[in-house]
Design an enzyme around this catalytic site. Structure first.
Site, mmCIF file in Angstrom:
data_model
loop_
_atom_site.group_PDB
_atom_site.id
_atom_site.type_symbol
_atom_site.label_atom_id
_atom_site.label_comp_id
_atom_site.label_asym_id
_atom_site.label_seq_id
_atom_site.Cartn_x
_atom_site.Cartn_y
_atom_site.Cartn_z
ATOM 1 N N HIS A 22 39.918 31.815 46.306
ATOM 2 C CA HIS A 22 39.370 32.429 45.097
ATOM 3 C C HIS A 22 39.687 33.915 45.004
ATOM 4 C CE1 HIS A 22 36.133 34.389 47.413
ATOM 5 N NE2 HIS A 22 36.142 33.274 48.138
ATOM 6 N N ASP A 23 39.959 34.360 43.797
ATOM 7 C CA ASP A 23 40.120 35.776 43.446
ATOM 8 C C ASP A 23 41.334 36.440 44.082
ATOM 9 O OD1 ASP A 23 37.531 36.308 41.839
ATOM 10 O OD2 ASP A 23 36.790 35.378 43.678
ATOM 11 N N GLY A 67 40.138 34.670 50.378
ATOM 12 C CA GLY A 67 39.697 35.229 49.112
ATOM 13 C C GLY A 67 39.939 36.716 48.954
#
Length: 256
Positions: free
Chosen positions: A119-120, A137
């Protein structure tokens, strides 16, 4: 060009000349650009957008939930992918943990089999991630990087332009631009071949080497080395290396 067993939500947006293979699932908030090829058994979910001329290989999942135990599944977030990327078999790219947030990928990247973007993550252009590369992440990856097979990267770090990393490395600190990394947070000098491929002439390569030696090979502390660096005039490509040392991630920058 859409296989009859593919499941495509009526609210999904599919561009022209798109091929979608058998048993692939495309969820409601997905946008797929023109000339994309999606293999069989792919799942594209979340608020995911693919640009033009992307290839997504068998068994890949783009837009899946983050592997974060505190994540609220009702969060609306997604993945934004540019153009002309090759995403090979069983690649996973997870959506952001933040409301309205995005995991982003630029153009002309290659993600080889079983590589993972958490994520991200923010990925630039023209990078190559070999088989089994694991990117945690909030990592920032620049442009024209090569990450060797099986290498693992800790969350929140930065990987600079034209960096190269040995396979099976364990990286928990920033890799500076133009540098080669190996083992556990070890620098192995400059990516000389990458510098040449970048079109940098001999004088610029010599200047970058001088800055590298000052920052990472001298007996000075990083603070003192940067003070000396600020007393000189550098070309823009060299400043990319110096600014990476000035503005590291919260994990810090690796040393030789």
């Amino acid at each position: 060009m859409i296989h009859p067993t593919a499941i495509i939500h009526p609210n999904a947006t599919i561009g022209s000349n798109v091929s979608i293979g058998a048993f692939t699932i495309i969820d409601a908030d997905v946008h797929i650009g023109d000339d994309c090829t999606i293999d069989p058994h792919v799942w594209i979910s979340g608020q995911t957008t693919l640009g033009k001329k992307n290839f997504v290989g068998f068994g890949s999942h783009i837009g899946g939930d983050p592997q974060d135990t505190s994540f609220d599944k009702s969060t609306r977030s997604g993945v934004l992918i540019g153009d002309n990327n090759t995403i090979r078999e069983h690649v996973t790219i997870h959506r952001s943990t933040s409301e309205g947030g995005l995991t982003t990928v630029g153009d002309n990247n290659m993600f080889m089999i079983n590589s993972h973007l958490a994520h991200d993550v923010q990925v630039g252009d023209s990078n190559n991630l070999a088989n089994g590369v694991l990117v945690a992440g909030h990592i920032q990856i620049g442009n024209f990087c090569f990450l060797g097979g099986g290498a693992g990267f800790h969350q929140f770090i930065k990987i600079g332009d034209y960096a190269i990393c040995q396979g099976n490395a364990a990286i928990t600190k920033d890799i500076p631009p133009y540098c080669m990394a190996h083992g556990q947070n070890k620098l192995a000098g400059l990516n000389v071949i990458g510098l040449r491929r970048a079109g940098l002439n001999g004088e610029l390569r010599k200047e970058i080497k001088s800055a590298y030696n000052l920052l990472f090979k001298s007996d000075l502390s990083m603070t003192d080395a940067l003070t000396q660096a600020d007393q000189r005039t550098w070309e823009a490509p060299t400043l990319l290396l110096i600014n990476a040392a000035k503005n590291p991630s919260r994990k810090g920058i690796m040393m030789a």
